[in-house]
Design an enzyme around this catalytic site. Sequence first.
Site, mmCIF file in Angstrom:
data_model
loop_
_atom_site.group_PDB
_atom_site.id
_atom_site.type_symbol
_atom_site.label_atom_id
_atom_site.label_comp_id
_atom_site.label_asym_id
_atom_site.label_seq_id
_atom_site.Cartn_x
_atom_site.Cartn_y
_atom_site.Cartn_z
ATOM 1 N N SER A 141 0.854 -1.184 0.000
ATOM 2 C CA SER A 141 0.000 0.000 0.000
ATOM 3 C C SER A 141 0.889 1.232 0.000
ATOM 4 C CB SER A 141 -0.899 0.024 1.238
ATOM 5 O OG SER A 141 -1.513 1.299 1.390
ATOM 6 N N TYR A 155 -2.493 -0.572 9.864
ATOM 7 C CA TYR A 155 -2.441 -0.988 8.455
ATOM 8 C C TYR A 155 -1.099 -0.604 7.834
ATOM 9 C CZ TYR A 155 -3.886 -1.310 3.532
ATOM 10 O OH TYR A 155 -3.984 -1.615 2.191
#
Length: 246
Positions: A141, A155
Amino acid sequence: MQNLAGKVAFVTGGSRGIGAAIAKRLAREGAKVAITYVSAPDRARDVVGEIEAAGGVALAIKADNRKAQEVEAAINEAAAKFGRIDILVNNAGIIEMAPVDELSIEQFDRTVDVNVRAVFVATKAALAHMPDGGRIITTGSNLAHRVLWPGFSLYAMSKSALSGFTRGIARDLGPRKITANVIHPGSTETDMNPVDGEMSDAQRSRMAISQYSDANDTAGLVAWLAGPEAKVVTGSEFTVDSGVNA
């Protein structure tokens, strides 16, 4: 031209979103494709059906990335059916959003199990069936490198771990000419993050090119990394985020 003719690809979390786009693109390039899913059997069947309708070969296997034995069993099943695993795409992932002082240990464990531990498990299992010259491609990501909003600490941590793991295995596997790379998507149009969603304008405001990615943008990069032109590209990170991290 099918650059992946005769190859076998295994894509975790391949029933929807970026994973489904990757599976379909690799199949169009000639690879036989196995995908895993957890809770969307209809979507998994749709992906397999679309690949088969186009003349490809595909297999869907239910496997929960939180359970190492299921990930290992799925890879072994695909290898038994297709003979080997040439391309592993570690795509499955989850996101738990909350300020760090509100996150629970259970959320931490769940995130690390799916986003980090399962990548290690799948990589180790696939290597037992991977010939020299194979490919390991992991979906990270853009938040691994730049966190723009609060609530993403867990995350971001899990996705940044994939960068270090990828660089490490690139060194481990270089003698076998197996490459390892990680792709960092940004805002991508999916069910979970639609272009007209509640946070879409805020996300676009951070982009150099004010446009969400399509899942096929990432899938195209995966196909290139899996192909012959990327045979010496390893230990690298590629960001696909419309310039958010520029």
